[in-house]
Design a protein around this motif. Structure first.
Motif, PDB file in Angstrom:
ATOM      1  N   GLU A  85     -16.419 -25.079  -2.304  1.00  0.00           N
ATOM      2  CA  GLU A  85     -15.767 -24.401  -1.197  1.00  0.00           C
ATOM      3  C   GLU A  85     -14.280 -24.686  -1.318  1.00  0.00           C
ATOM      4  O   GLU A  85     -13.870 -25.831  -1.490  1.00  0.00           O
ATOM      5  CB  GLU A  85     -16.269 -24.936   0.143  1.00  0.00           C
ATOM      6  CG  GLU A  85     -17.738 -24.669   0.376  1.00  0.00           C
ATOM      7  CD  GLU A  85     -18.285 -25.415   1.589  1.00  0.00           C
ATOM      8  OE1 GLU A  85     -17.541 -26.187   2.229  1.00  0.00           O
ATOM      9  OE2 GLU A  85     -19.470 -25.229   1.876  1.00  0.00           O
TER      10      GLU A  85
ATOM     11  N   TYR B 182     -10.894 -24.478   0.728  1.00  0.00           N
ATOM     12  CA  TYR B 182     -10.282 -24.317   2.048  1.00  0.00           C
ATOM     13  C   TYR B 182      -8.800 -24.021   1.855  1.00  0.00           C
ATOM     14  O   TYR B 182      -8.101 -24.756   1.158  1.00  0.00           O
ATOM     15  CB  TYR B 182     -10.497 -25.574   2.896  1.00  0.00           C
ATOM     16  CG  TYR B 182     -11.955 -25.741   3.265  1.00  0.00           C
ATOM     17  CD1 TYR B 182     -12.443 -25.193   4.445  1.00  0.00           C
ATOM     18  CD2 TYR B 182     -12.837 -26.398   2.425  1.00  0.00           C
ATOM     19  CE1 TYR B 182     -13.786 -25.315   4.777  1.00  0.00           C
ATOM     20  CE2 TYR B 182     -14.176 -26.521   2.745  1.00  0.00           C
ATOM     21  CZ  TYR B 182     -14.640 -25.978   3.924  1.00  0.00           C
ATOM     22  OH  TYR B 182     -15.967 -26.085   4.251  1.00  0.00           O
TER      23      TYR B 182
ATOM     24  N   VAL C 147     -12.567 -20.252   2.152  1.00  0.00           N
ATOM     25  CA  VAL C 147     -12.565 -20.325   3.612  1.00  0.00           C
ATOM     26  C   VAL C 147     -11.131 -20.535   4.076  1.00  0.00           C
ATOM     27  O   VAL C 147     -10.539 -21.581   3.827  1.00  0.00           O
ATOM     28  CB  VAL C 147     -13.443 -21.504   4.117  1.00  0.00           C
ATOM     29  CG1 VAL C 147     -13.445 -21.550   5.637  1.00  0.00           C
ATOM     30  CG2 VAL C 147     -14.844 -21.412   3.563  1.00  0.00           C
TER      31      VAL C 147
ATOM     32  N   GLY D 196     -14.768 -22.635   9.933  1.00  0.00           N
ATOM     33  CA  GLY D 196     -14.162 -23.277   8.762  1.00  0.00           C
ATOM     34  C   GLY D 196     -13.581 -24.637   9.112  1.00  0.00           C
ATOM     35  O   GLY D 196     -13.749 -25.609   8.373  1.00  0.00           O
TER      36      GLY D 196
END
Length: 95
Positions: A4, A6, A31, A39
């Motif tokens: 993931e 961010y 995200v 998130g």
């Protein structure tokens, strides 16, 4: 294992990491944390699991200006977060 990424709006380092992941054909979920309650919750609640030992939730690195350093790459395994890496240079070194 999954990744993931961010990110924050208008973040050049975030765009550079996305490009690096794409070029290396590494799958990830992006995200954007700004104005994204889910998130922010996922990032805040992440836990690191090393072997069988649970460690306190990670502490995000803060810049000299008091802001969270983006991008943040989270490597997840089936049991939780395996690794968290902040900043373009650190992510590039990992990949």
């Amino acid at each position: 294992m999954s990744y993931e990424l961010y990110t924050w709006p208008h973040c050049e380092d975030c765009d550079r990491v996305k490009e690096l992941l794409d070029v290396r054909k590494i799958g990830y979920t992006s995200v954007e944390v700004f104005d994204n309650t889910e998130g922010k919750r996922r990032l805040r609640d992440a836990e690191v699991k090393i072997g069988d030992k649970r460690v306190e939730p990670f502490k995000l690195k803060i810049s000299l200006h008091g802001k969270i350093i983006f991008p943040i790459l989270v490597q997840r395994n089936g049991d939780g977060v395996e690794r968290l890496v902040q900043g373009y240079d650190n992510i590039k070194a990992l990949l």
